[in-house]
Design a protein around this motif. Structure first.
Motif, PDB file in Angstrom:
ATOM      1  N   ILE A 258       0.977  -1.056   0.097  1.00 25.45           N
ATOM      2  CA  ILE A 258      -0.007  -0.386   0.511  1.00 25.45           C
ATOM      3  C   ILE A 258       0.651   1.311   0.117  1.00 25.45           C
ATOM      4  N   ALA A 259       2.028   1.448   0.860  1.00 25.53           N
ATOM      5  CA  ALA A 259       2.868   2.494   0.731  1.00 25.53           C
ATOM      6  C   ALA A 259       3.702   3.106  -0.636  1.00 25.53           C
ATOM      7  N   VAL A 260       3.666   1.756  -1.263  1.00 22.52           N
ATOM      8  CA  VAL A 260       4.672   1.610  -2.689  1.00 22.52           C
ATOM      9  C   VAL A 260       4.025   2.020  -3.517  1.00 22.52           C
ATOM     10  N   GLY A 261       2.428   1.711  -3.223  1.00 23.04           N
ATOM     11  CA  GLY A 261       1.461   2.219  -4.006  1.00 23.04           C
ATOM     12  C   GLY A 261       0.524   3.442  -3.910  1.00 23.04           C
ATOM     13  N   ILE A 262       0.854   3.903  -2.639  1.00 22.80           N
ATOM     14  CA  ILE A 262       0.139   5.653  -3.384  1.00 22.80           C
ATOM     15  C   ILE A 262       1.987   6.774  -3.626  1.00 22.80           C
ATOM     16  N   LEU A 263       2.832   6.028  -3.224  1.00 22.51           N
ATOM     17  CA  LEU A 263       4.329   6.403  -3.131  1.00 22.51           C
ATOM     18  C   LEU A 263       4.176   6.581  -5.269  1.00 22.51           C
ATOM     19  N   TRP A 264       4.284   5.286  -5.927  1.00 23.12           N
ATOM     20  CA  TRP A 264       4.275   5.281  -7.229  1.00 23.12           C
ATOM     21  C   TRP A 264       2.715   6.597  -7.739  1.00 23.12           C
ATOM     22  N   ALA A 265       1.731   6.188  -6.729  1.00 26.69           N
ATOM     23  CA  ALA A 265       0.952   6.969  -7.960  1.00 26.69           C
ATOM     24  C   ALA A 265       1.359   8.570  -7.576  1.00 26.69           C
ATOM     25  N   LEU A 266       1.423   9.361  -6.577  1.00 27.80           N
ATOM     26  CA  LEU A 266       2.342  10.846  -5.931  1.00 27.80           C
ATOM     27  C   LEU A 266       3.108  10.837  -7.559  1.00 27.80           C
ATOM     28  N   CYS A 267       4.112  10.151  -7.096  1.00 31.44           N
ATOM     29  CA  CYS A 267       5.416  10.490  -8.216  1.00 31.44           C
ATOM     30  C   CYS A 267       5.073  10.737  -9.872  1.00 31.44           C
ATOM     31  N   LEU A 268       4.252   9.260 -10.523  1.00 23.69           N
ATOM     32  CA  LEU A 268       3.757   9.209 -12.002  1.00 23.69           C
ATOM     33  C   LEU A 268       2.642  10.625 -11.725  1.00 23.69           C
ATOM     34  N   THR A 269       2.099  10.589 -10.884  1.00 23.15           N
ATOM     35  CA  THR A 269       1.262  12.578 -10.874  1.00 23.15           C
ATOM     36  C   THR A 269       1.794  13.535 -11.629  1.00 23.15           C
ATOM     37  N   TYR A 270       3.285  13.500 -10.849  1.00 26.65           N
ATOM     38  CA  TYR A 270       3.768  14.307 -10.896  1.00 26.65           C
ATOM     39  C   TYR A 270       4.328  14.281 -12.107  1.00 26.65           C
ATOM     40  N   SER A 271       4.957  13.475 -11.985  1.00 29.06           N
ATOM     41  CA  SER A 271       6.171  12.901 -14.203  1.00 29.06           C
ATOM     42  C   SER A 271       5.142  13.982 -14.889  1.00 29.06           C
ATOM     43  N   ILE A 272       3.392  12.738 -14.774  1.00 32.96           N
ATOM     44  CA  ILE A 272       3.273  13.015 -16.509  1.00 32.96           C
ATOM     45  C   ILE A 272       2.674  14.412 -16.286  1.00 32.96           C
ATOM     46  N   THR A 273       2.240  15.269 -15.194  1.00 34.61           N
ATOM     47  CA  THR A 273       2.459  16.891 -15.428  1.00 34.61           C
ATOM     48  C   THR A 273       3.459  17.511 -15.965  1.00 34.61           C
ATOM     49  N   SER A 274       4.127  17.104 -15.247  1.00 33.91           N
ATOM     50  CA  SER A 274       5.464  18.245 -15.297  1.00 33.91           C
ATOM     51  C   SER A 274       6.236  17.239 -17.389  1.00 33.91           C
ATOM     52  N   ALA A 275       5.145  16.393 -17.404  1.00 31.13           N
ATOM     53  CA  ALA A 275       6.208  15.673 -18.771  1.00 31.13           C
ATOM     54  C   ALA A 275       4.889  16.823 -20.327  1.00 31.13           C
ATOM     55  N   LEU A 276       3.936  16.348 -19.074  1.00 29.37           N
ATOM     56  CA  LEU A 276       2.466  17.643 -19.724  1.00 29.37           C
ATOM     57  C   LEU A 276       2.700  19.179 -20.226  1.00 29.37           C
ATOM     58  N   GLY A 277       2.970  19.446 -19.423  1.00 29.27           N
ATOM     59  CA  GLY A 277       3.758  21.309 -19.097  1.00 29.27           C
ATOM     60  C   GLY A 277       5.172  20.925 -20.416  1.00 29.27           C
ATOM     61  N   PHE A 278       5.866  20.591 -20.148  1.00 27.62           N
ATOM     62  CA  PHE A 278       6.895  20.163 -20.684  1.00 27.62           C
ATOM     63  C   PHE A 278       6.799  19.728 -22.502  1.00 27.62           C
ATOM     64  N   ALA A 279       6.048  19.295 -22.732  1.00 25.54           N
ATOM     65  CA  ALA A 279       5.290  19.169 -24.413  1.00 25.54           C
ATOM     66  C   ALA A 279       4.570  20.114 -24.457  1.00 25.54           C
ATOM     67  N   ALA A 280       3.700  20.524 -23.378  1.00 28.50           N
ATOM     68  CA  ALA A 280       3.044  21.665 -24.242  1.00 28.50           C
ATOM     69  C   ALA A 280       3.491  22.938 -24.320  1.00 28.50           C
ATOM     70  N   GLU A 281       4.806  23.323 -23.598  1.00 26.25           N
ATOM     71  CA  GLU A 281       5.467  24.732 -23.952  1.00 26.25           C
ATOM     72  C   GLU A 281       6.380  24.725 -25.345  1.00 26.25           C
ATOM     73  N   ASN A 282       6.530  23.837 -25.040  1.00 24.61           N
ATOM     74  CA  ASN A 282       7.538  22.878 -26.738  1.00 24.61           C
ATOM     75  C   ASN A 282       6.733  23.209 -27.436  1.00 24.61           C
ATOM     76  N   ARG A 283       5.384  22.583 -27.593  1.00 23.89           N
ATOM     77  CA  ARG A 283       4.103  22.260 -28.922  1.00 23.89           C
ATOM     78  C   ARG A 283       4.129  24.037 -29.283  1.00 23.89           C
ATOM     79  N   THR A 284       3.372  24.593 -28.149  1.00 23.21           N
ATOM     80  CA  THR A 284       2.982  25.908 -27.989  1.00 23.21           C
ATOM     81  C   THR A 284       4.178  27.033 -29.123  1.00 23.21           C
ATOM     82  N   THR A 285       4.962  26.946 -28.056  1.00 23.13           N
ATOM     83  CA  THR A 285       5.492  27.905 -29.017  1.00 23.13           C
ATOM     84  C   THR A 285       6.244  27.536 -30.083  1.00 23.13           C
ATOM     85  N   LEU A 286       6.958  26.225 -30.247  1.00 24.45           N
ATOM     86  CA  LEU A 286       7.091  26.056 -31.771  1.00 24.45           C
ATOM     87  C   LEU A 286       5.742  26.469 -33.178  1.00 24.45           C
ATOM     88  N   ALA A 287       4.500  26.014 -32.403  1.00 21.99           N
ATOM     89  CA  ALA A 287       3.226  26.378 -33.366  1.00 21.99           C
ATOM     90  C   ALA A 287       3.299  27.885 -33.317  1.00 21.99           C
TER      91      ALA A 287
END
Length: 250
Positions: free
Chosen positions: A76-105
């Motif tokens: 349970i502890a590993v699952g909670i930690l994984w969910a938090l880290c995965l959510t943070y990583s996905i939001t960071s990747a979304l921000g990076f990709a959105a900024e890059n694509r928006t700037t290029l477009a």
């Protein structure tokens, strides 16, 4: 042959997973470093983002081992930690990709707008020149400058759509999904793909390799029944026999 093929493909999969890990780590570090107000804060944010990516890659192993050992609290502890880290990583990747694509477009859109504006001015000047029998030298110079400007903008992509991929996919849906929505979906797809590959790729590759390397345990054969030797008949001493039989033996 099966073991060799499984090991080879597992090794290739591990290399691909490491590539996803590196891509995710770089994306998260670059986006995280933008959140810091000072260089030190930027490095802290970037380092934490990289640690989150590493935690995503290690969590499936820890979760699998905890479940095999029936340590539910650890799972349970590993699952909670994984969910938090995965959510943070996905939001960071979304921000990076959105900024890059928006700037290029946005940059392509600016070039396209400049090209269209230059084309309109050129058409106006050429229409004005047609009214003169002998056009002024100043007007000719403006027309030449605009033609040169349009040539430069054309080389930079002034006649190309700002987001060709988004426009094509929007047309494939017959306009049901707008171009901006398609752009957002592509950004989300890219971010989720990278983070999923970074989080699950290494576990999947190494799990198959370890499963292929395990040797089947031979079943213990049942113990053979031990047959007791049949005792041989023992002839009693002659002195114990009757007199008639004793004489035969002697």
């Amino acid at each position: 042959m099966k073991l060799t093929l499984k090991t080879t493909l597992g090794s290739v999969g591990a290399v691909v997973a490491v590539g996803f890990l590196l891509a995710s780590a770089v994306m998260n570090y670059l986006f995280g470093s933008l959140l810091g107000r000072t260089p030190i804060e930027a490095k802290v944010y970037g380092a934490v983002s990289v640690l989150a990516v590493l935690c995503n890659a290690l969590s499936p192993f820890f979760l699998s081992w905890a479940r095999e050992g029936k340590r539910h609290a650890v799972a349970i502890a590993v699952g909670i930690l994984w969910a938090l880290c995965l959510t943070y990583s996905i939001t960071s990747a979304l921000g990076f990709a959105a900024e890059n694509r928006t700037t290029l477009a946005g940059a392509r859109q600016t070039i396209q707008s400049d090209y269209e504006s230059a084309a309109r001015r050129l058409a106006e000047f050429e229409a004005t020149r047609a009214t003169y029998t002998r056009p002024p030298r100043d007007l000719e110079d403006r027309i030449d400058r605009l033609r040169q400007e349009m040539s430069e903008l054309r080389k930079q992509g002034g006649m190309v759509e700002a987001d060709p991929q988004g426009q094509l996919l929007s047309k494939l849906t017959f306009g049901v999904i707008e171009k901006d929505t398609v752009r957002f979906l592509l950004v989300a797809l890219f971010a989720v793909m990278v983070e999923a590959g970074a989080a699950l790729g290494l576990f999947a590759a190494l799990a198959h390799m370890s499963a292929g390397s395990e040797k089947p345990v031979a079943k213990k054969s049942a113990k053979a029944k031990v047959t007791k030797p049949t005792p041989k008949a023992v002839t009693p001493p002659a002195r114990w026999l009757p007199a008639s039989q004793r004489k035969k033996i002697e």
